[in-house]
Design a protein around this motif. Sequence first.
Motif, PDB file in Angstrom:
ATOM      1  N   ILE A 211       0.789  -1.192   0.041  1.00  0.00           N
ATOM      2  CA  ILE A 211       0.062   0.171  -0.065  1.00  0.00           C
ATOM      3  C   ILE A 211       0.868   1.112  -0.036  1.00  0.00           C
ATOM      4  CG2 ILE A 211      -2.090  -1.093   1.068  1.00  0.00           C
ATOM      5  CD1 ILE A 211      -1.096   0.125   3.911  1.00  0.00           C
ATOM      6  N   ASP A 212       2.135   1.150  -0.154  1.00  0.00           N
ATOM      7  CA  ASP A 212       3.002   2.194  -0.008  1.00  0.00           C
ATOM      8  C   ASP A 212       3.781   2.244  -1.309  1.00  0.00           C
ATOM      9  OD1 ASP A 212       5.461   3.819   0.554  1.00  0.00           O
ATOM     10  OD2 ASP A 212       5.326   3.517   2.765  1.00  0.00           O
ATOM     11  N   ALA A 213       3.854   3.503  -1.880  1.00  0.00           N
ATOM     12  CA  ALA A 213       4.444   3.566  -3.125  1.00  0.00           C
ATOM     13  C   ALA A 213       5.933   3.652  -3.186  1.00  0.00           C
ATOM     14  CB  ALA A 213       3.982   4.941  -3.956  1.00  0.00           C
ATOM     15  N   LYS A 214       6.612   3.983  -2.047  1.00  0.00           N
ATOM     16  CA  LYS A 214       7.964   4.055  -1.717  1.00  0.00           C
ATOM     17  C   LYS A 214       8.347   2.693  -1.683  1.00  0.00           C
ATOM     18  CE  LYS A 214       7.480   6.699   1.626  1.00  0.00           C
ATOM     19  NZ  LYS A 214       7.832   7.407   3.015  1.00  0.00           N
ATOM     20  N   LYS A 215       7.824   1.687  -1.149  1.00  0.00           N
ATOM     21  CA  LYS A 215       8.074   0.230  -0.940  1.00  0.00           C
ATOM     22  C   LYS A 215       8.130  -0.409  -2.330  1.00  0.00           C
ATOM     23  CE  LYS A 215       7.137  -0.214   4.148  1.00  0.00           C
ATOM     24  NZ  LYS A 215       6.374  -0.917   4.911  1.00  0.00           N
ATOM     25  N   LEU A 216       7.108   0.080  -3.122  1.00  0.00           N
ATOM     26  CA  LEU A 216       6.949  -0.559  -4.318  1.00  0.00           C
ATOM     27  C   LEU A 216       8.106  -0.259  -5.408  1.00  0.00           C
ATOM     28  CD1 LEU A 216       2.865  -0.234  -4.898  1.00  0.00           C
ATOM     29  CD2 LEU A 216       4.513  -2.332  -4.354  1.00  0.00           C
ATOM     30  N   GLU A 217       8.429   1.136  -5.229  1.00  0.00           N
ATOM     31  CA  GLU A 217       9.700   1.480  -5.789  1.00  0.00           C
ATOM     32  C   GLU A 217      10.791   0.862  -5.237  1.00  0.00           C
ATOM     33  OE1 GLU A 217       9.987   5.545  -5.074  1.00  0.00           O
ATOM     34  OE2 GLU A 217       8.061   6.197  -6.207  1.00  0.00           O
ATOM     35  N   ALA A 218      11.086   0.633  -4.191  1.00  0.00           N
ATOM     36  CA  ALA A 218      12.283  -0.453  -3.725  1.00  0.00           C
ATOM     37  C   ALA A 218      12.051  -1.609  -4.301  1.00  0.00           C
ATOM     38  CB  ALA A 218      12.205  -0.546  -2.391  1.00  0.00           C
ATOM     39  N   ALA A 219      10.884  -2.255  -4.431  1.00  0.00           N
ATOM     40  CA  ALA A 219      10.615  -3.738  -4.838  1.00  0.00           C
ATOM     41  C   ALA A 219      10.971  -3.676  -6.455  1.00  0.00           C
ATOM     42  CB  ALA A 219       9.122  -4.087  -4.874  1.00  0.00           C
ATOM     43  N   THR A 220      10.665  -2.847  -7.050  1.00  0.00           N
ATOM     44  CA  THR A 220      11.058  -2.728  -8.554  1.00  0.00           C
ATOM     45  C   THR A 220      12.682  -2.693  -8.791  1.00  0.00           C
ATOM     46  OG1 THR A 220       9.045  -1.624  -9.215  1.00  0.00           O
ATOM     47  CG2 THR A 220      10.912  -1.110 -10.577  1.00  0.00           C
ATOM     48  N   ARG A 221      13.236  -1.823  -7.956  1.00  0.00           N
ATOM     49  CA  ARG A 221      14.688  -1.852  -8.000  1.00  0.00           C
ATOM     50  C   ARG A 221      15.285  -3.381  -7.769  1.00  0.00           C
ATOM     51  NH1 ARG A 221      13.911   3.062  -5.181  1.00  0.00           N
ATOM     52  NH2 ARG A 221      14.556   2.238  -3.259  1.00  0.00           N
ATOM     53  N   MET A 222      14.660  -4.030  -6.930  1.00  0.00           N
ATOM     54  CA  MET A 222      15.123  -5.269  -6.543  1.00  0.00           C
ATOM     55  C   MET A 222      14.851  -6.379  -7.319  1.00  0.00           C
ATOM     56  SD  MET A 222      17.226  -4.697  -4.229  1.00  0.00           S
ATOM     57  CE  MET A 222      17.878  -6.048  -3.739  1.00  0.00           C
ATOM     58  N   GLY A 223      14.141  -6.130  -8.530  1.00  0.00           N
ATOM     59  CA  GLY A 223      13.779  -7.139  -9.394  1.00  0.00           C
ATOM     60  C   GLY A 223      12.295  -7.493  -9.671  1.00  0.00           C
ATOM     61  N   ALA A 224      11.297  -6.679  -9.163  1.00  0.00           N
ATOM     62  CA  ALA A 224       9.845  -6.773  -9.387  1.00  0.00           C
ATOM     63  C   ALA A 224       9.647  -6.427 -11.017  1.00  0.00           C
ATOM     64  CB  ALA A 224       8.791  -5.942  -8.465  1.00  0.00           C
ATOM     65  N   THR A 225       8.821  -7.085 -11.815  1.00  0.00           N
ATOM     66  CA  THR A 225       8.497  -6.934 -12.894  1.00  0.00           C
ATOM     67  C   THR A 225       7.227  -5.993 -13.110  1.00  0.00           C
ATOM     68  OG1 THR A 225       7.451  -8.982 -13.306  1.00  0.00           O
ATOM     69  CG2 THR A 225       9.686  -8.892 -13.852  1.00  0.00           C
ATOM     70  N   HIS A 226       6.294  -5.996 -12.022  1.00  0.00           N
ATOM     71  CA  HIS A 226       5.109  -5.553 -11.857  1.00  0.00           C
ATOM     72  C   HIS A 226       4.785  -5.092 -10.315  1.00  0.00           C
ATOM     73  CE1 HIS A 226       4.775  -8.309 -15.316  1.00  0.00           C
ATOM     74  NE2 HIS A 226       3.892  -7.353 -15.791  1.00  0.00           N
ATOM     75  N   THR A 227       4.166  -3.859 -10.319  1.00  0.00           N
ATOM     76  CA  THR A 227       3.753  -3.488  -8.795  1.00  0.00           C
ATOM     77  C   THR A 227       2.131  -3.409  -8.942  1.00  0.00           C
ATOM     78  OG1 THR A 227       4.187  -1.124  -9.378  1.00  0.00           O
ATOM     79  CG2 THR A 227       6.028  -2.552  -8.750  1.00  0.00           C
ATOM     80  N   VAL A 228       1.541  -3.711  -7.588  1.00  0.00           N
ATOM     81  CA  VAL A 228       0.105  -3.348  -7.468  1.00  0.00           C
ATOM     82  C   VAL A 228      -0.004  -2.919  -6.230  1.00  0.00           C
ATOM     83  CG1 VAL A 228      -1.920  -4.814  -6.873  1.00  0.00           C
ATOM     84  CG2 VAL A 228      -0.211  -5.514  -8.568  1.00  0.00           C
ATOM     85  N   ASN A 229      -0.460  -1.559  -6.243  1.00  0.00           N
ATOM     86  CA  ASN A 229      -0.909  -0.822  -4.903  1.00  0.00           C
ATOM     87  C   ASN A 229      -2.208  -1.294  -4.541  1.00  0.00           C
ATOM     88  OD1 ASN A 229      -1.560   1.084  -2.765  1.00  0.00           O
ATOM     89  ND2 ASN A 229       0.051   2.668  -3.717  1.00  0.00           N
ATOM     90  N   SER A 230      -2.251  -2.096  -3.358  1.00  0.00           N
ATOM     91  CA  SER A 230      -3.511  -2.563  -2.858  1.00  0.00           C
ATOM     92  C   SER A 230      -4.339  -1.673  -2.082  1.00  0.00           C
ATOM     93  CB  SER A 230      -3.282  -3.995  -2.180  1.00  0.00           C
ATOM     94  OG  SER A 230      -2.375  -3.697  -1.048  1.00  0.00           O
ATOM     95  N   LYS A 231      -3.940  -0.600  -1.920  1.00  0.00           N
ATOM     96  CA  LYS A 231      -4.633   0.479  -1.496  1.00  0.00           C
ATOM     97  C   LYS A 231      -5.880   0.932  -2.649  1.00  0.00           C
ATOM     98  CE  LYS A 231      -2.737   4.521  -0.724  1.00  0.00           C
ATOM     99  NZ  LYS A 231      -1.802   5.525  -0.072  1.00  0.00           N
ATOM    100  N   ASP A 232      -5.555   0.781  -3.799  1.00  0.00           N
ATOM    101  CA  ASP A 232      -6.166   1.034  -4.835  1.00  0.00           C
ATOM    102  C   ASP A 232      -7.038   0.177  -5.513  1.00  0.00           C
ATOM    103  OD1 ASP A 232      -5.137   3.866  -4.421  1.00  0.00           O
ATOM    104  OD2 ASP A 232      -3.609   3.335  -5.596  1.00  0.00           O
ATOM    105  N   VAL A 233      -6.611  -1.024  -5.566  1.00  0.00           N
ATOM    106  CA  VAL A 233      -7.189  -2.064  -6.241  1.00  0.00           C
ATOM    107  C   VAL A 233      -7.050  -3.386  -5.524  1.00  0.00           C
ATOM    108  CG1 VAL A 233      -6.506  -1.080  -8.426  1.00  0.00           C
ATOM    109  CG2 VAL A 233      -5.024  -2.809  -7.388  1.00  0.00           C
ATOM    110  N   ASP A 234      -8.031  -4.384  -5.999  1.00  0.00           N
ATOM    111  CA  ASP A 234      -8.183  -5.580  -5.207  1.00  0.00           C
ATOM    112  C   ASP A 234      -6.932  -6.342  -5.858  1.00  0.00           C
ATOM    113  OD1 ASP A 234      -8.712  -8.324  -4.366  1.00  0.00           O
ATOM    114  OD2 ASP A 234     -10.309  -8.594  -5.789  1.00  0.00           O
TER     115      ASP A 234
END
Length: 362
Positions: A211-234
Motif C-alpha cells: 500500500i506504500d508507493a515508496k516500498k513498491l519503488e524499492a521492490a522494482t529496484r530489486m527485481g519486481a516486474t510489476h507492482t500492485v498498490n492494494s490501497k487502490d485495487v483488489d
Amino acid sequence: MHQVKGVVARSKGQPVEVVTINVPDPGPGEALVKVQACGVCHTDLHYREGGINDEFPFLLGHEAAGVVEAVGDDVTSVAPGDFVILNWRAVCGDCRACNRGEPQYCFATHNATQKMTLEDGTELSPALGIGAFAEKTLVAAGQCTKVDPEARPAAVGLLGCGVMAGLGAAINTGNVGRGKSVAVIGCGGVGVAAIAGSALAGAGTIIAVDIDAKKLEAATRMGATHTVNSKDVDPVAAIQELTGGNGADVVIDAVGRPETWKQAFYARDLAGTVVLVGVPTPDMTIPEIPLIDVFGRGGSLKSSWYGDCLPSRDFPMLVDLYRQGRLDLDAFVTEEIGIDDVEAAFDRMHGGDVLRSVVVLG
C-alpha cells in the motif's frame, strides 16, 4: 569478563537504553564475537513491545556480522580472527529433524550457556539468543558462520535474519525456479528480499504488492516486474490479471495477517504454493475459507521458518553471490547509524522510510 556498551530494553514499550553490560569469556562450545555491524529488525521492536515474551530486560540486536575474538574449549568450527555472520539456527545434529537429514528444521537449536548481565548482575535475555546491539556478544559457536572476510559487514550481516528469511521464503520454501510467476504481498525488508530471491532464481513474472508507493519503488529496484498498490485495487484480481487470469505459481505473504494470507490463498494458481513468512501475532487466526476451496485448489500451504535456511550452506553461498555482483545486499542498507540511534531507527521503521538501518560498531 568484558564490559561493553549494549542496547537494552528494560520494560515493555519503554525506550531502549545504551548501558554497560558484562560479557563473560567463552566457555565450552561458546564464542566471543566483536560485533562490526547489526541491522535494526522489526523483531527487535517486537521484543521491546513484549510481543515475543516477557523475559525483560532484553539485549537487542541479532542481524549481525563481526570477528571472532575468542572461543571456548572444544570449539573447532571457528577460530579467533574469523569473519562471521551470526545466526539463530545453531543446529544440534541429533534431534529428529537433524537425524532425518533436514537440519534446516532443527528442533533443538542452541545458544550460549553463560548469561550476559547488567552491571548489577541482572541476567539479560539476548534477542534470538544473539544480542548484537553491543560491542561484543557471547554466542554458541554454532551460531557463527564463517564467510568471505572481504564482504561488507553492514550488508552481509542482514543475512542473519530478515534478508535470509525473504530470500529463503522464495528459494527454499517456495521452490521458485526459472520461468515461474511469483507475487509477494508486503514489501518491507523481508518482502523485498523475497523479490530479490525470486529474481535470483530466474522467475519470469514477479509481482510486488503493497500500500506504500515508496516500498513498491524499492521492490522494482530489486527485481519486481510489476507492482500492485492494494490501497487502490483488489490485489487478488490484479495478480490474476497479470498472470493470464490464472494466479501466480507462488504467492508469498510477507505481512502475516489473516487478510493478507487469505489474499495469498486466492491469488495463486491451481496447484500453486502459498508461503507465509510474515510473523502473525498469537491472537490471529486463519480466516474462514470453505474447505472445498482448500481441496479444490490443490497445491501447498507452507510457513517459512528463517527462510528454511541452513546457515552453514546458505550464508557462504549468498555472500559469494554478493561478492560476484549477482545479489545486491548493499541495496538493503538504507542508512548506517551509531549504537545510540536505535530508538530513532524504530521510529523510521514505522514510517516505512527504510529497508534497513544498520548499527555500525567498528
